[in-house]
Design an enzyme around this catalytic site. Sequence first.
Site, PDB file in Angstrom:
ATOM      1  N   ARG A 169      -5.449  55.605  65.895  1.00 46.84           N
ATOM      2  CA  ARG A 169      -5.259  54.161  65.735  1.00 46.84           C
ATOM      3  C   ARG A 169      -5.547  53.413  67.036  1.00 46.84           C
ATOM      4  O   ARG A 169      -5.843  52.239  67.024  1.00 46.84           O
ATOM      5  CB  ARG A 169      -3.806  53.868  65.330  1.00 46.84           C
ATOM      6  CG  ARG A 169      -3.435  54.298  63.943  1.00 46.84           C
ATOM      7  CD  ARG A 169      -1.914  54.267  63.764  1.00 46.84           C
ATOM      8  NE  ARG A 169      -1.307  52.971  63.950  1.00 46.84           N
ATOM      9  CZ  ARG A 169      -1.235  52.023  63.013  1.00 46.84           C
ATOM     10  NH1 ARG A 169      -1.722  52.258  61.838  1.00 46.84           N
ATOM     11  NH2 ARG A 169      -0.657  50.870  63.259  1.00 46.84           N
ATOM     12  N   ARG A 173     -11.355  52.668  75.794  1.00 47.34           N
ATOM     13  CA  ARG A 173     -12.512  51.856  76.197  1.00 47.34           C
ATOM     14  C   ARG A 173     -12.837  52.024  77.673  1.00 47.34           C
ATOM     15  O   ARG A 173     -11.931  52.090  78.495  1.00 47.34           O
ATOM     16  CB  ARG A 173     -12.227  50.361  76.013  1.00 47.34           C
ATOM     17  CG  ARG A 173     -11.883  49.950  74.632  1.00 47.34           C
ATOM     18  CD  ARG A 173     -11.954  48.421  74.538  1.00 47.34           C
ATOM     19  NE  ARG A 173     -11.439  48.011  73.251  1.00 47.34           N
ATOM     20  CZ  ARG A 173     -10.231  47.487  73.061  1.00 47.34           C
ATOM     21  NH1 ARG A 173      -9.426  47.273  74.099  1.00 47.34           N
ATOM     22  NH2 ARG A 173      -9.840  47.158  71.858  1.00 47.34           N
ATOM     23  N   ARG A 246      10.528  57.533  58.815  1.00 46.09           N
ATOM     24  CA  ARG A 246      11.195  57.159  60.050  1.00 46.09           C
ATOM     25  C   ARG A 246      11.801  55.785  59.847  1.00 46.09           C
ATOM     26  O   ARG A 246      11.205  54.906  59.207  1.00 46.09           O
ATOM     27  CB  ARG A 246      10.198  57.098  61.223  1.00 46.09           C
ATOM     28  CG  ARG A 246       9.589  58.429  61.575  1.00 46.09           C
ATOM     29  CD  ARG A 246      10.603  59.429  62.069  1.00 46.09           C
ATOM     30  NE  ARG A 246      11.109  59.094  63.400  1.00 46.09           N
ATOM     31  CZ  ARG A 246      12.112  59.745  63.980  1.00 46.09           C
ATOM     32  NH1 ARG A 246      12.741  60.721  63.337  1.00 46.09           N
ATOM     33  NH2 ARG A 246      12.503  59.399  65.189  1.00 46.09           N
ATOM     34  N   ARG A 277      10.451  50.707  72.503  1.00 50.15           N
ATOM     35  CA  ARG A 277       9.838  49.519  73.093  1.00 50.15           C
ATOM     36  C   ARG A 277      10.808  48.354  73.080  1.00 50.15           C
ATOM     37  O   ARG A 277      11.817  48.382  72.381  1.00 50.15           O
ATOM     38  CB  ARG A 277       8.530  49.147  72.390  1.00 50.15           C
ATOM     39  CG  ARG A 277       8.625  48.996  70.894  1.00 50.15           C
ATOM     40  CD  ARG A 277       7.216  48.822  70.255  1.00 50.15           C
ATOM     41  NE  ARG A 277       7.294  49.008  68.817  1.00 50.15           N
ATOM     42  CZ  ARG A 277       6.259  49.189  68.011  1.00 50.15           C
ATOM     43  NH1 ARG A 277       5.038  49.199  68.483  1.00 50.15           N
ATOM     44  NH2 ARG A 277       6.430  49.349  66.717  1.00 50.15           N
ATOM     45  N   GLU A 303      14.010  48.648  70.449  1.00 50.86           N
ATOM     46  CA  GLU A 303      13.701  49.370  69.220  1.00 50.86           C
ATOM     47  C   GLU A 303      14.025  50.849  69.381  1.00 50.86           C
ATOM     48  O   GLU A 303      13.530  51.495  70.292  1.00 50.86           O
ATOM     49  CB  GLU A 303      12.198  49.201  68.992  1.00 50.86           C
ATOM     50  CG  GLU A 303      11.804  49.083  67.566  1.00 50.86           C
ATOM     51  CD  GLU A 303      10.342  48.689  67.431  1.00 50.86           C
ATOM     52  OE1 GLU A 303       9.948  47.600  67.888  1.00 50.86           O
ATOM     53  OE2 GLU A 303       9.594  49.503  66.887  1.00 50.86           O
ATOM     54  N   TYR A 351       0.855  54.992  55.677  1.00 45.61           N
ATOM     55  CA  TYR A 351       1.036  54.219  56.917  1.00 45.61           C
ATOM     56  C   TYR A 351      -0.021  53.101  56.949  1.00 45.61           C
ATOM     57  O   TYR A 351      -0.970  53.145  57.699  1.00 45.61           O
ATOM     58  CB  TYR A 351       0.873  55.172  58.103  1.00 45.61           C
ATOM     59  CG  TYR A 351       1.194  54.631  59.486  1.00 45.61           C
ATOM     60  CD1 TYR A 351       1.673  53.354  59.700  1.00 45.61           C
ATOM     61  CD2 TYR A 351       1.012  55.449  60.598  1.00 45.61           C
ATOM     62  CE1 TYR A 351       1.950  52.900  60.981  1.00 45.61           C
ATOM     63  CE2 TYR A 351       1.281  55.010  61.886  1.00 45.61           C
ATOM     64  CZ  TYR A 351       1.748  53.736  62.070  1.00 45.61           C
ATOM     65  OH  TYR A 351       2.005  53.304  63.340  1.00 45.61           O
ATOM     66  N   ASP A 353      -1.488  49.336  57.550  1.00 45.95           N
ATOM     67  CA  ASP A 353      -1.327  48.091  58.297  1.00 45.95           C
ATOM     68  C   ASP A 353      -1.287  46.937  57.299  1.00 45.95           C
ATOM     69  O   ASP A 353      -1.680  47.098  56.148  1.00 45.95           O
ATOM     70  CB  ASP A 353      -2.504  47.891  59.252  1.00 45.95           C
ATOM     71  CG  ASP A 353      -2.378  48.750  60.498  1.00 45.95           C
ATOM     72  OD1 ASP A 353      -1.246  49.116  60.847  1.00 45.95           O
ATOM     73  OD2 ASP A 353      -3.417  49.047  61.118  1.00 45.95           O
TER      74      ASP A 353
HETATM   75  N1  UDP Z   1       1.342  55.525  70.967  1.00 46.45           N
HETATM   76  C1  UDP Z   1       1.573  56.141  72.173  1.00 46.45           C
HETATM   77  N2  UDP Z   1       1.925  55.376  73.249  1.00 46.45           N
HETATM   78  C2  UDP Z   1       2.045  54.049  73.172  1.00 46.45           C
HETATM   79  C3  UDP Z   1       1.805  53.404  71.940  1.00 46.45           C
HETATM   80  C4  UDP Z   1       1.460  54.175  70.850  1.00 46.45           C
HETATM   81  O1  UDP Z   1       1.482  57.351  72.282  1.00 46.45           O
HETATM   82  O2  UDP Z   1       2.390  53.426  74.183  1.00 46.45           O
HETATM   83  C5  UDP Z   1       0.993  56.379  69.815  1.00 46.45           C
HETATM   84  C6  UDP Z   1       2.217  56.852  69.055  1.00 46.45           C
HETATM   85  O3  UDP Z   1       1.965  58.147  68.558  1.00 46.45           O
HETATM   86  C7  UDP Z   1       2.294  55.873  67.910  1.00 46.45           C
HETATM   87  C8  UDP Z   1       0.823  55.647  67.609  1.00 46.45           C
HETATM   88  O4  UDP Z   1       0.190  55.687  68.886  1.00 46.45           O
HETATM   89  O5  UDP Z   1       2.996  56.377  66.816  1.00 46.45           O
HETATM   90  C9  UDP Z   1       0.504  54.369  66.893  1.00 46.45           C
HETATM   91  O6  UDP Z   1       1.015  53.297  67.616  1.00 46.45           O
HETATM   92  P1  UDP Z   1       1.040  51.819  67.044  1.00 46.45           P
HETATM   93  O7  UDP Z   1       1.411  50.925  68.149  1.00 46.45           O
HETATM   94  O8  UDP Z   1      -0.239  51.591  66.328  1.00 46.45           O
HETATM   95  O9  UDP Z   1       2.225  51.928  65.999  1.00 46.45           O
HETATM   96  P2  UDP Z   1       3.083  50.819  65.251  1.00 46.45           P
HETATM   97  O10 UDP Z   1       2.876  49.530  65.955  1.00 46.45           O
HETATM   98  O11 UDP Z   1       2.621  50.858  63.828  1.00 46.45           O
HETATM   99  O12 UDP Z   1       4.470  51.325  65.409  1.00 46.45           O
END
Ligand code: UDP
Length: 369
Positions: A169, A173, A246, A277, A303, A351, A353
Amino acid sequence: MYDYLIVGAGLYGAVFAQKAKEQGKNVLVIDKRDNIAGNIYTEKIEGINVHKYGAHIFHTNNKEVWDYVNRFAVFNRFTNSPVASYKGELFSLPFNMYTFNKMWGVVTPEEAAAKIEEQRKEITGEPRNLEEQAISLVGRDIYEKLIKGYTEKQWGRDCKELPSFIIKRLPVRLTFDNNYFNALYQGIPVGGYTKMVENMLEGIEVRLGVDYLENKDELDKLAQKVVYTGAIDAYFDYKLGTLEYRSVRFENELLDIPNFQGNAAVNYTDRETPWTRIIEHKWFEFGKDENGNDIPKTVISREYSSEWKPGDEPYYPVNDEKNGALYEEYRKLAENEKNIIFGGRLGEYKYYDMDAVIASALEKCKNIL
Ligand code: UDP
């Protein structure tokens, strides 16, 4: 008699209801919560639209979906650029030249590419799990500092036991670009998501605080067909076993200061910090209230991720092999049910979006309405 009883006033339910009504169908929407909008529900606190069930940043490459949502809200120019905090050391996300410069001191894209190339060598062949996928994308240093701890807190599972698609996901870059998403269109609905869903549901009968599964027989009599957006295993009374989810717990705080962390999202990527976060909601709308004035206070949400247990809100399906196989069994049962459509993150155990949920609801409507 209604044409459709729609169970769940979240995004899938709202899109389906809106489309059905537009095509002359008679629909009733119910939700067991006391609010519409499901997990994109926002609530105004001290002039700030607080994302009560976690941060939602709308982004899509799908022009049809973008045009669709723009009928119900004006979107601002918010661009998601989370900051990662690893034991107090800050990095830019997603993985881009700013991140590589901070991690390794490299300056040019060529140097960064060489560093990644050197570190990814340890993975030979097709990555078999999230850990291998992550190392093969960005190398071990970034995996250890920015991915491992966060992912294991988020999913409560070892990175070797998680499917690799989760980490795909995130973009990687070799440019100085902190935009978290590779999407053509991005933004937050001005005035909050609740308002947007309210606009979608305009003129539609909605009953809140109604639990479908507890009153199923009676409610089924009200309509020809049902659109069910709750958890598929709950619908079948968990008879084949429970799917894993989860859940997330939020600790919300109203602070009497104008700026707590200077960004909407800071990810805590070390294992030691118990939360995954912190969201500072005002920055989704640039710190301004609806009249364009600076807001003197701030609302933050810590969170915490946890394994779902009955009674909790399910947020993320755990799309690993074991759960995938169980879901497949439930899907077969669902196919044999008459006059019911299963949709959305919980109904399809996917999962999704937000834009994908909308696309899937629009597609369903095209096929059956
Ligand atoms: N992820 C990570 N570090 C970060 C942010 C995301 O390793 O700082 C990984 C983690 O496995 C997470 C996945 O990327 O479950 C997808 O993150 P995303 O932010 O897309 O998840 P959401 O916002 O749906 O919780």
